[in-house]
Scaffold this motif. Structure first.
Motif, PDB file in Angstrom:
ATOM      1  N   PHE A 302      11.344  29.190  71.750  1.00 58.06           N
ATOM      2  CA  PHE A 302      10.515  29.448  70.575  1.00 58.06           C
ATOM      3  C   PHE A 302      10.391  30.948  70.330  1.00 58.06           C
ATOM      4  O   PHE A 302      10.452  31.410  69.189  1.00 58.06           O
ATOM      5  CB  PHE A 302       9.141  28.806  70.755  1.00 58.06           C
ATOM      6  CG  PHE A 302       8.278  28.827  69.515  1.00 58.06           C
ATOM      7  CD1 PHE A 302       8.841  28.753  68.244  1.00 58.06           C
ATOM      8  CD2 PHE A 302       6.891  28.918  69.613  1.00 58.06           C
ATOM      9  CE1 PHE A 302       8.037  28.766  67.091  1.00 58.06           C
ATOM     10  CE2 PHE A 302       6.090  28.927  68.487  1.00 58.06           C
ATOM     11  CZ  PHE A 302       6.663  28.860  67.222  1.00 58.06           C
ATOM     12  N   ALA A 303      10.257  31.725  71.387  1.00 55.93           N
ATOM     13  CA  ALA A 303      10.180  33.184  71.248  1.00 55.93           C
ATOM     14  C   ALA A 303      11.469  33.732  70.633  1.00 55.93           C
ATOM     15  O   ALA A 303      11.436  34.588  69.737  1.00 55.93           O
ATOM     16  CB  ALA A 303       9.927  33.828  72.610  1.00 55.93           C
ATOM     17  N   ALA A 304      12.607  33.223  71.083  1.00 54.84           N
ATOM     18  CA  ALA A 304      13.894  33.671  70.540  1.00 54.84           C
ATOM     19  C   ALA A 304      14.034  33.244  69.083  1.00 54.84           C
ATOM     20  O   ALA A 304      14.569  33.996  68.254  1.00 54.84           O
ATOM     21  CB  ALA A 304      15.039  33.092  71.373  1.00 54.84           C
ATOM     22  N   PHE A 305      13.552  32.056  68.764  1.00 50.97           N
ATOM     23  CA  PHE A 305      13.603  31.555  67.387  1.00 50.97           C
ATOM     24  C   PHE A 305      12.777  32.444  66.457  1.00 50.97           C
ATOM     25  O   PHE A 305      13.226  32.803  65.362  1.00 50.97           O
ATOM     26  CB  PHE A 305      13.076  30.121  67.351  1.00 50.97           C
ATOM     27  CG  PHE A 305      12.969  29.534  65.967  1.00 50.97           C
ATOM     28  CD1 PHE A 305      14.096  29.086  65.293  1.00 50.97           C
ATOM     29  CD2 PHE A 305      11.735  29.417  65.338  1.00 50.97           C
ATOM     30  CE1 PHE A 305      14.004  28.538  64.026  1.00 50.97           C
ATOM     31  CE2 PHE A 305      11.627  28.873  64.067  1.00 50.97           C
ATOM     32  CZ  PHE A 305      12.772  28.434  63.407  1.00 50.97           C
ATOM     33  N   ILE A 306      11.586  32.837  66.885  1.00 48.80           N
ATOM     34  CA  ILE A 306      10.728  33.703  66.071  1.00 48.80           C
ATOM     35  C   ILE A 306      11.410  35.044  65.831  1.00 48.80           C
ATOM     36  O   ILE A 306      11.390  35.571  64.711  1.00 48.80           O
ATOM     37  CB  ILE A 306       9.354  33.895  66.746  1.00 48.80           C
ATOM     38  CG1 ILE A 306       8.577  32.575  66.750  1.00 48.80           C
ATOM     39  CG2 ILE A 306       8.540  34.980  66.015  1.00 48.80           C
ATOM     40  CD1 ILE A 306       7.291  32.612  67.559  1.00 48.80           C
ATOM     41  N   ARG A 307      12.035  35.603  66.869  1.00 49.75           N
ATOM     42  CA  ARG A 307      12.733  36.885  66.709  1.00 49.75           C
ATOM     43  C   ARG A 307      13.868  36.758  65.697  1.00 49.75           C
ATOM     44  O   ARG A 307      14.067  37.648  64.855  1.00 49.75           O
ATOM     45  CB  ARG A 307      13.277  37.366  68.061  1.00 49.75           C
ATOM     46  CG  ARG A 307      12.214  37.854  69.025  1.00 49.75           C
ATOM     47  CD  ARG A 307      12.822  38.630  70.192  1.00 49.75           C
ATOM     48  NE  ARG A 307      13.718  37.797  71.000  1.00 49.75           N
ATOM     49  CZ  ARG A 307      13.324  37.064  72.040  1.00 49.75           C
ATOM     50  NH1 ARG A 307      12.046  37.056  72.391  1.00 49.75           N
ATOM     51  NH2 ARG A 307      14.191  36.358  72.730  1.00 49.75           N
ATOM     52  N   ALA A 308      14.610  35.661  65.785  1.00 53.25           N
ATOM     53  CA  ALA A 308      15.733  35.453  64.858  1.00 53.25           C
ATOM     54  C   ALA A 308      15.246  35.279  63.431  1.00 53.25           C
ATOM     55  O   ALA A 308      15.830  35.828  62.487  1.00 53.25           O
ATOM     56  CB  ALA A 308      16.543  34.233  65.295  1.00 53.25           C
ATOM     57  N   GLU A 309      14.166  34.529  63.236  1.00 50.62           N
ATOM     58  CA  GLU A 309      13.607  34.318  61.910  1.00 50.62           C
ATOM     59  C   GLU A 309      13.052  35.625  61.337  1.00 50.62           C
ATOM     60  O   GLU A 309      13.189  35.909  60.145  1.00 50.62           O
ATOM     61  CB  GLU A 309      12.490  33.271  61.974  1.00 50.62           C
ATOM     62  CG  GLU A 309      12.978  31.852  62.134  1.00 50.62           C
ATOM     63  CD  GLU A 309      13.520  31.279  60.829  1.00 50.62           C
ATOM     64  OE1 GLU A 309      12.726  30.804  60.009  1.00 50.62           O
ATOM     65  OE2 GLU A 309      14.752  31.346  60.632  1.00 50.62           O
ATOM     66  N   HIS A 310      12.430  36.414  62.182  1.00 49.42           N
ATOM     67  CA  HIS A 310      11.880  37.708  61.770  1.00 49.42           C
ATOM     68  C   HIS A 310      12.994  38.600  61.220  1.00 49.42           C
ATOM     69  O   HIS A 310      12.848  39.224  60.157  1.00 49.42           O
ATOM     70  CB  HIS A 310      11.205  38.364  62.983  1.00 49.42           C
ATOM     71  CG  HIS A 310      10.482  39.634  62.687  1.00 49.42           C
ATOM     72  ND1 HIS A 310      11.117  40.859  62.655  1.00 49.42           N
ATOM     73  CD2 HIS A 310       9.187  39.887  62.393  1.00 49.42           C
ATOM     74  CE1 HIS A 310      10.243  41.800  62.382  1.00 49.42           C
ATOM     75  NE2 HIS A 310       9.061  41.240  62.213  1.00 49.42           N
ATOM     76  N   ALA A 311      14.111  38.651  61.918  1.00 48.55           N
ATOM     77  CA  ALA A 311      15.238  39.477  61.476  1.00 48.55           C
ATOM     78  C   ALA A 311      15.881  38.910  60.220  1.00 48.55           C
ATOM     79  O   ALA A 311      16.202  39.645  59.275  1.00 48.55           O
ATOM     80  CB  ALA A 311      16.273  39.589  62.596  1.00 48.55           C
ATOM     81  N   ARG A 312      16.069  37.608  60.196  1.00 50.57           N
ATOM     82  CA  ARG A 312      16.743  36.954  59.070  1.00 50.57           C
ATOM     83  C   ARG A 312      15.978  37.144  57.762  1.00 50.57           C
ATOM     84  O   ARG A 312      16.544  37.559  56.747  1.00 50.57           O
ATOM     85  CB  ARG A 312      16.886  35.463  59.375  1.00 50.57           C
ATOM     86  CG  ARG A 312      17.529  34.653  58.254  1.00 50.57           C
ATOM     87  CD  ARG A 312      17.389  33.172  58.522  1.00 50.57           C
ATOM     88  NE  ARG A 312      18.110  32.385  57.549  1.00 50.57           N
ATOM     89  CZ  ARG A 312      17.785  31.152  57.193  1.00 50.57           C
ATOM     90  NH1 ARG A 312      16.735  30.576  57.740  1.00 50.57           N
ATOM     91  NH2 ARG A 312      18.481  30.496  56.299  1.00 50.57           N
ATOM     92  N   TRP A 313      14.686  36.845  57.780  1.00 43.53           N
ATOM     93  CA  TRP A 313      13.920  36.931  56.535  1.00 43.53           C
ATOM     94  C   TRP A 313      13.644  38.375  56.131  1.00 43.53           C
ATOM     95  O   TRP A 313      13.477  38.669  54.952  1.00 43.53           O
ATOM     96  CB  TRP A 313      12.636  36.124  56.651  1.00 43.53           C
ATOM     97  CG  TRP A 313      12.923  34.655  56.728  1.00 43.53           C
ATOM     98  CD1 TRP A 313      12.667  33.799  57.766  1.00 43.53           C
ATOM     99  CD2 TRP A 313      13.594  33.862  55.742  1.00 43.53           C
ATOM    100  NE1 TRP A 313      13.120  32.538  57.493  1.00 43.53           N
ATOM    101  CE2 TRP A 313      13.687  32.546  56.255  1.00 43.53           C
ATOM    102  CE3 TRP A 313      14.112  34.134  54.479  1.00 43.53           C
ATOM    103  CZ2 TRP A 313      14.288  31.513  55.542  1.00 43.53           C
ATOM    104  CZ3 TRP A 313      14.711  33.103  53.775  1.00 43.53           C
ATOM    105  CH2 TRP A 313      14.794  31.816  54.295  1.00 43.53           C
ATOM    106  N   GLY A 314      13.644  39.270  57.107  1.00 50.22           N
ATOM    107  CA  GLY A 314      13.519  40.684  56.767  1.00 50.22           C
ATOM    108  C   GLY A 314      14.695  41.136  55.919  1.00 50.22           C
ATOM    109  O   GLY A 314      14.534  41.853  54.932  1.00 50.22           O
TER     110      GLY A 314
END
Length: 325
Positions: A302-314
C-alpha cells in the motif's frame, strides 16, 4: 575495562527492556475504543467503506471502533486530523486518492509520503463515461472522431475540478488529442440530472452508483469504463485502455492508514484483520453491487502504491495545468 563491560551490559539491558515493553503494549492493545476518521460526509460510498472497515476491526480487535466524519477541503481536513493524531493505535482513518492528488494542487498541511502509516488498500470504484442519447457517438472511437470535428464544443460534466473524473478526462484529451469543454459540478446527482435533460451531452462519473440505473433503463448510453478491466456490472462496455488508449485509466481508491509512527505490530494486526474481513462474501457482495472492486494489500504494498499514485497524478496535473478552485 570493567566500566566498558558495565556500559555494554547496561545498553543491552535497556534494549531488552524496550523490546519487552513494546511486546507487552502490543499484547494489551487495544484496551479501549478506537476512532476511525472518515474525511467525507456521512452517507455515500466513501462512508460505507469506512464503516465496513470499522466493523471488521471492531470484531477482530475486540474493541469498539467509532467512525468520526470530518469532511471538508475535498478530504484534506480529515486527513490532516489523522496526520496530527498521536501514533498510539487509537486513531486511524480512511485514506483516499486525495492523498495523491491534493499535494499537487496547492499547499496542504501534511506530507502524503511521510506523515502516515499505511495499513492496507481496501477497494476502488469504477469510473464511467456516459452520454446523452442524442450525442452521435456510441463508443470511444466515435466520440474521439466527433470531438475532433467539434473541438471545444462538447460539454462534459464531472463532480468538480481535480476530482478523479476530471483528471481522467484530462488524461483522455491529452492522449487522444481532443479538446472538450469542462463543466464542473458539486456532485454526481446534479451531473446526471443535467445529462438526462440534455444540458450537457457527456459525463464522467466517479462510480457506477448514480449512472447505472439510467444506463440499464436505456436513458443514457455508456461509452467506456476507466478501470484497467471491464466492470462485472457492465460486461459489454469496453475500457478506455482496450479502446486504443492503454495508459488512460483512473479509479478512486480507498485504504486505511494511521499517523506516522504506528508500531509494526499494530499495523500487522489491523492489516491481517482487514485482508480477511474484506474478502468475506457479505462485504464483497455489498460493494460489488455498487461497482466497487476489493483489492486489499500488505502495508508495504500500500505504501508503494501511494508513492506511485502520488507521482502519476502529479504528472497529469502539471501537464494539464489544473489548479484547485
Amino acid at each position: 575495562m570493567g566500566s566498558c563491560v558495565r556500559i555494554v551490559v547496561g545498553a543491552i539491558a535497556v534494549g531488552v527492556a524496550s523490546v519487552c515493553a513494546n511486546q507487552a503494549f502490543a499484547q494489551t492493545w487495544p484496551s479501549k475504543a478506537m476512532r476511525l476518521i472518515v474525511p467525507f460526509p456521512p452517507g455515500g460510498p466513501t462512508d460505507l467503506v469506512g464503516r465496513a472497515a470499522a466493523t471488521i476491526l471492531s470484531d477482530a480487535l475486540g474493541q469498539p471502533v467509532i467512525v468520526e466524519n470530518r469532511p471538508g477541503g475535498n478530504g484534506t481536513i480529515g486527513v490532516d486530523v489523522l496526520a496530527k493524531s498521536a501514533p498510539d493505535g487509537y486513531t486511524i482513518g480512511l485514506t483516499a486518492i486525495t492523498l495523491a492528488t491534493a499535494p499537487h494542487l496547492g499547499k496542504v498541511p501534511f506530507d502524503s509520503l511521510k506523515d502516515f502509516s499505511p495499513i492496507s488498500n481496501l477497494l476502488s470504484m469504477t469510473p464511467l463515461i456516459v452520454a446523452h442519447p442524442s450525442l452521435p457517438a456510441n463508443n470511444l472511437a466515435e466520440l474521439i472522431a466527433y470531438a475532433k470535428a467539434n473541438a471545444g464544443k462538447i460539454a462534459f460534466g464531472t463532480p468538480g475540478v481535480a476530482t478523479v473524473p476530471h483528471l481522467a478526462a484530462e488524461m483522455l484529451q491529452m492522449a487522444a488529442g481532443i479538446k472538450l469543454l469542462h463543466v464542473p459540478y458539486k456532485g454526481a446527482t446534479q451531473q446526471i440530472q443535467d445529462l438526462l435533460a440534455g444540458a450537457i451531452l457527456l459525463d464522467f462519473q466517479s462510480s457506477l452508483v448514480v449512472a447505472l440505473p439510467n444506463v440499464k433503463a436505456g436513458k443514457l448510453k455508456p461509452i467506456a469504463v476507466l478501470t484497467p478491466k471491464r466492470a462485472p456490472l457492465l460486461p459489454d462496455v469496453p475500457t478506455v485502455a482496450e479502446s486504443g488508449y492503454p495508459n488512460v485509466s483512473a479509479s478512486p481508491w480507498f485504504g486505511l492508514g494511521g499517523p506516522a509512527g504506528l508500531t509494526r505490530e499494530m499495523v500487522t494486526r489491523m492489516n491481517e484483520a482487514l485482508v480477511k474481513g474484506m474478502q468475506s462474501k457479505e462485504i464483497v457482495d455489498r460493494f460489488t453491487a455498487i461497482g466497487a472492486v476489493i483489492h486489499t494489500s500488505t502495508a508495504d504494498e500500500f505504501a508503494a502504491f501511494i508513492r506511485a499514485e502520488h507521482a502519476r497524478w502529479g504528472d497529469v496535473i502539471r501537464q494539464a495545468g489544473i489548479k484547485a478552485e
